[in-house]
Design an enzyme around this catalytic site. Sequence first.
Site, PDB file in Angstrom:
ATOM      1  N   GLN A 139      40.477  25.787  31.847  1.00 52.84           N
ATOM      2  CA  GLN A 139      41.932  26.051  31.821  1.00 52.84           C
ATOM      3  C   GLN A 139      42.341  27.055  32.892  1.00 52.84           C
ATOM      4  O   GLN A 139      43.470  27.029  33.369  1.00 52.84           O
ATOM      5  CB  GLN A 139      42.360  26.581  30.445  1.00 52.84           C
TER       6      GLN A 139
ATOM      7  N   ASP B 168      45.193  33.687  20.275  1.00 50.16           N
ATOM      8  CA  ASP B 168      45.510  32.542  19.416  1.00 50.16           C
ATOM      9  C   ASP B 168      45.759  32.977  17.984  1.00 50.16           C
ATOM     10  O   ASP B 168      46.450  32.304  17.232  1.00 50.16           O
ATOM     11  CB  ASP B 168      44.371  31.528  19.480  1.00 50.16           C
TER      12      ASP B 168
ATOM     13  N   ARG C 269      48.513  22.246  24.926  1.00 52.90           N
ATOM     14  CA  ARG C 269      47.564  23.227  24.399  1.00 52.90           C
ATOM     15  C   ARG C 269      48.104  24.616  24.695  1.00 52.90           C
ATOM     16  O   ARG C 269      49.083  24.780  25.412  1.00 52.90           O
ATOM     17  CB  ARG C 269      46.135  23.030  24.911  1.00 52.90           C
ATOM     18  N   GLY C 270      47.444  25.617  24.101  1.00 50.50           N
ATOM     19  CA  GLY C 270      47.957  26.977  24.230  1.00 50.50           C
ATOM     20  C   GLY C 270      48.762  27.298  22.976  1.00 50.50           C
ATOM     21  O   GLY C 270      49.570  26.470  22.510  1.00 50.50           O
ATOM     22  N   ALA C 271      48.542  28.516  22.470  1.00 47.74           N
ATOM     23  CA  ALA C 271      49.064  28.866  21.138  1.00 47.74           C
ATOM     24  C   ALA C 271      50.565  28.581  20.950  1.00 47.74           C
ATOM     25  O   ALA C 271      50.971  27.917  19.990  1.00 47.74           O
ATOM     26  CB  ALA C 271      48.762  30.338  20.866  1.00 47.74           C
TER      27      ALA C 271
ATOM     28  N   ARG D 114      44.620  21.370  14.927  1.00 48.49           N
ATOM     29  CA  ARG D 114      43.786  22.420  15.530  1.00 48.49           C
ATOM     30  C   ARG D 114      43.822  23.637  14.607  1.00 48.49           C
ATOM     31  O   ARG D 114      44.886  24.028  14.134  1.00 48.49           O
ATOM     32  CB  ARG D 114      44.288  22.786  16.941  1.00 48.49           C
TER      33      ARG D 114
ATOM     34  N   ASN E 101      40.658  34.610  20.756  1.00 51.15           N
ATOM     35  CA  ASN E 101      41.171  34.006  21.994  1.00 51.15           C
ATOM     36  C   ASN E 101      40.072  33.112  22.571  1.00 51.15           C
ATOM     37  O   ASN E 101      38.964  33.044  22.035  1.00 51.15           O
ATOM     38  CB  ASN E 101      41.587  35.098  22.988  1.00 51.15           C
ATOM     39  N   LYS E 102      40.389  32.444  23.658  1.00 51.62           N
ATOM     40  CA  LYS E 102      39.470  31.480  24.276  1.00 51.62           C
ATOM     41  C   LYS E 102      38.057  32.034  24.415  1.00 51.62           C
ATOM     42  O   LYS E 102      37.876  33.200  24.773  1.00 51.62           O
ATOM     43  CB  LYS E 102      40.040  31.080  25.644  1.00 51.62           C
TER      44      LYS E 102
END
Length: 346
Positions: free
Chosen positions: A189, A230, A53-55, A90, A240-241
């Site tokens: 996270q 992201d 995970r993570g852009a 995603r 973003n998150k």
Amino acid sequence: MIVNGEHYKTVWYDPDTNIVYMIDQTKLPFSFEIVELKNYRETAHAIKTMIVRGAGAIGAAAGYAMAQAFVENDEVAFVQKAKEVISGTRPTAVNLFYAVDKVFNAGRISVSEAVKASFEVAEEDEKNSKLIGEFGNEVIKKGDRILTHCNAGWLAFVDYGTALSPVYTAAEDGKNPFVFVDETRPRSQGARLTAWELFHAGIDHRIIADNAAAFYMNKGDIDMVIVGADRIAANGDVANKIGTLGRAIIASHFGIPFYVAAPSSTFDNDCVSGAAIPIEERSEDELLYHTGPTRDGIMTEIRLASPGSKGLNPAFDVTPASLITGIITEKGIFKPGELQEKLRTT
Ligand code: MRU
């Protein structure tokens, strides 16, 4: 990044065996495991289930998955279907679509061009993350106390990370940065991944409840906020998150600089503003349940919320450009409004 004395990247690919390897982020910080993914379907599934995970990391994984498909079978119908499956994993991080398109287009020339392009995506991500660290380090002073949200460290990219890359560079520079780590519910996270990274890097930090950020900002304990992204829209709005928007509003209230760190592959010229960015809705189970070890080390899932109640779980929010002090890229630090022009001309 060094783990247990060995150098690791978050995700890597062996084209000879057509296997993609990645650190299983669903197991961290309680166990460090590498998974092997034998075809694009397995790699796509790993993206969807957040093993990676993570852009930047999902961008690299998606590029490798597209290369795996070409190596398996380069017939048009097969690779077209693979492109759809990988792109459907995603929706929010644009790096995924950037990588899939780049590798797919290269694969139209030949399979080896697809493989080469997949390596270019990952190498570019790593190189840009390092440069983001160097530019970001310029705004960090000795002893600065930095708040970060979610994990935009090396686990979220191929190596180095974005929001944490300036912190790592500042630490190498002897500036002794201190990091406030937002827990980042619902998947935690921050508490799990960012804290694990910082602990292993020997950087002083404390995990705080998401609700505690305003308390510390009000006390004057936070010098700046650095988060990842992201997707960045053409006008400089940043997805973003979930929870990032709240941090930006509080930081603006207290006059605390709010930086976003992201490579140019996160910039989406086709999204005029943040309103056009698709926001992923994830399962309510992430909010209602959590998994971790008991004090005896036995992994357990517990329910956190009242039985019978349902939840809502948007995974990202959009911070308007007006709340952002600067965007730290591999080409320099820019105001959100000048990003489009600077990325084109620099
Ligand atoms: O849902 P995730 O963990 O894939 O979230 C993406 C992110 O890692 C964050 O939004 C991060 O801050 C952006 S940069 C990787």
